[in-house]
Design an enzyme around this catalytic site. Structure first.
Site, PDB file in Angstrom:
ATOM      1  N   GLY A 226       3.282   2.476  -3.201  1.00 44.52           N
ATOM      2  CA  GLY A 226       3.664   3.391  -2.619  1.00 44.52           C
ATOM      3  C   GLY A 226       2.231   4.188  -2.811  1.00 44.52           C
ATOM      4  O   GLY A 226       2.203   5.472  -1.476  1.00 44.52           O
ATOM      5  N   LEU A 227       1.013   3.330  -2.761  1.00 41.14           N
ATOM      6  CA  LEU A 227      -0.419   3.990  -2.268  1.00 41.14           C
ATOM      7  C   LEU A 227      -0.655   3.404  -0.820  1.00 41.14           C
ATOM      8  O   LEU A 227      -2.544   3.960   0.095  1.00 41.14           O
ATOM      9  CB  LEU A 227      -1.255   4.057  -2.958  1.00 41.14           C
ATOM     10  CG  LEU A 227      -0.339   4.916  -4.399  1.00 41.14           C
ATOM     11  CD1 LEU A 227      -2.006   4.571  -5.958  1.00 41.14           C
ATOM     12  CD2 LEU A 227      -1.461   6.275  -4.311  1.00 41.14           C
TER      13      LEU A 227
ATOM     14  N   ASP B 279      -1.074   3.780   6.967  1.00 36.28           N
ATOM     15  CA  ASP B 279      -2.026   3.953   5.892  1.00 36.28           C
ATOM     16  C   ASP B 279      -3.183   3.657   6.393  1.00 36.28           C
ATOM     17  O   ASP B 279      -4.253   3.277   6.344  1.00 36.28           O
ATOM     18  CB  ASP B 279      -0.710   2.550   5.727  1.00 36.28           C
ATOM     19  CG  ASP B 279       0.431   3.069   4.853  1.00 36.28           C
ATOM     20  OD1 ASP B 279       0.113   4.754   4.678  1.00 36.28           O
ATOM     21  OD2 ASP B 279       1.020   2.368   4.256  1.00 36.28           O
TER      22      ASP B 279
END
Length: 454
Positions: A224-225, A272
């Protein structure tokens, strides 16, 4: 033996006259005397010959009669720095000898620059933590509605290494997945079915040379990073390092989005790629016509205190971010109130931003809690009983707020915890089978550099 050694060396069996002729034929006014084994035994200059003649010596005597046996020699491979210092002391030429004291090199003040050698390129890209606004960075929302995401990067990286080859072959190594791909040429890669993410990135870049590509990460898959985006960004940056006309940071982020989202088909937003490329704390705005990254300059005290109050918690539950984003989109299209939830997320993001830049960190913690409860309403797949248990247990133990990082369904929780509650929260989370860890903020985005191939 170099040509300069051949020109400036003479056998100890030769005469002084032979040495004079050799000295006069060169520009350095010096010769080096070697024995049958090629070992350096003496040095002769015009001054040595002149002193010999003034003392009544003859030129038909062996050169050993006038050579200087107290000379300065250096080991072959002596550094440029040391040689320059010796030349600066007045030496004109310095003999280089091997371990057996054989003459194998002559160094002069006209030291050649080091020859160009093959290089490899490396890059590393940090992962991101999204505090608020995730989900609004999806194109189908911000194409009609302004969106904003608040995020930072942390000191966990995707590492890429690119080693150019002399042929057209392409070799790809994904260390964390234990995968390897080999292609005879770029054409073979482009024609291949079922390509990996790394091969897809290469198909977007289309390099004109063969290479070996290696990728590894500091974080687990499905954390989830934004790990896949960090890997994509690092891969693009490592090719960018060898370009003459380098892509800008915005272009790197755009290429990463293209490769990961459009070509490889991982559903998701834009944040992201921008976070990993730019690094640091950012408020990223997304609109129909443009995406803008606004760096946030925090006072050191605020940054350090914020870092000290955050706790990263690995739930041990992996997730499929692409499927979650697809599910979220389906549910948004099916329910009219979903757009209102995304607008509320943007409003909350801007409120959290104000709290952060003013150092009102308790307010940031409360906003994290609000962001998590709002995020869970986006899609039924974002949370489940196990995740709810972890979150509510942390809050009951003293955490002010927190949220699940990434699209949801698993990965890492981020909690804001005051120091007096930190150990209690850690004990509770560990008791639930979670792993907690500290981390450091990373102020730089993707970084690339070159190194010589040894």
């Amino acid at each position: 033996m170099t040509s300069l050694v051949q020109t400036l060396s003479i056998s100890d069996r030769h005469s002084i006259l032979d040495a004079v002729e050799r000295i006069e034929a060169g520009t350095l006014q010096i010769v080096f005397v070697v024995d049958e084994a090629g070992c350096l035994v003496g040095v002769v200059t015009n001054g040595d010959v002149r002193r010999h003649l003034l003392q009544g010596g003859q030129t038909d005597l062996p050169v050993t009669a006038c050579m200087n046996r107290q000379f300065r020699a250096v080991p072959v491979g002596t550094s440029r720095e040391e040689l320059l210092k010796l030349f600066d002391l007045g030496y004109i030429a310095l003999p280089g000898v091997d371990a057996e004291h054989r003459l194998v090199e002559v160094y002069t003040r006209q030291l050649a620059a080091s020859p160009e050698v093959p290089v490899l390129a490396r890059a590393r890209a940090p992962v991101r933590m999204s505090f608020c606004g995730g989900g609004t960075d999806l194109t189908y929302f911000f194409i009609d509605h302004p969106a904003a995401v608040l995020s930072c990067t942390v000191g966990l990286y995707a590492h890429a290494t690119l080693v150019p080859r002399n042929d057209r072959q392409i070799s790809i190594h994904a260390e964390d997945l234990g995968q390897e791909e080999h292609f005879d040429s770029l054409a073979d890669l482009l024609a291949a079915d079922g390509k990996s993410l790394l091969a897809t990135i290469i198909s977007v870049i289309k390099p004109s040379y063969g290479f070996d590509l290696f990728l590894r990460s500091d974080f687990p898959v499905g954390s989830g990073l934004g790990g896949s985006s960090a890997a994509t960004t690092a891969t693009i940056a490592v090719f960018n390092e060898l370009r003459q006309d380098r892509w800008s940071t915005y272009e790197i982020a755009e290429l990463a989005f293209q490769a990961e989202r459009l070509c490889f088909g991982i559903a998701g937003g834009w944040q992201d790629q921008y976070a990993s490329a730019f690094g640091g704390f950012n408020l990223i705005e997304f609109e129909n016509q443009r995406n803008l990254v606004h760096p946030i300059r925090l006072e050191d005290a605020i940054r350090n205190e914020f870092e000290s109050c955050l706790l990263l918690c690995n739930t041990g539950i992996s997730h499929d971010s692409g499927r979650l984003h697809e599910q979220q989109r389906e549910e948004i299209e099916a329910q009219d109130n979903q757009t209102d939830l995304l607008h509320a997320s943007v409003t909350l993001c801007r409120r959290m931003h104000r709290h952060l830049i003013r150092g009102e960190l308790h307010g940031v913690g409360l906003c994290l809690d609000e962001a998590w409860r709002l995020k869970k309403r986006f899609s039924s797949g974002i949370s489940h009983g196990r995740l709810d248990e972890i979150y509510e247990s942390a809050i009951a133990a003293g955490a002010v707020g927190g949220k699940l990082l990434g699209a949801g369904g698993g990965g890492f929780f981020l909690f804001y915890v005051q120091p007096q509650s930190r150990q209690r929260v850690i004990r509770v989370l560990n008791g639930l089978g979670c792993q907690t860890q500290n981390f450091r903020f990373e102020s730089s985005g993707v970084t690339s550099w070159r190194a010589k191939i040894q």
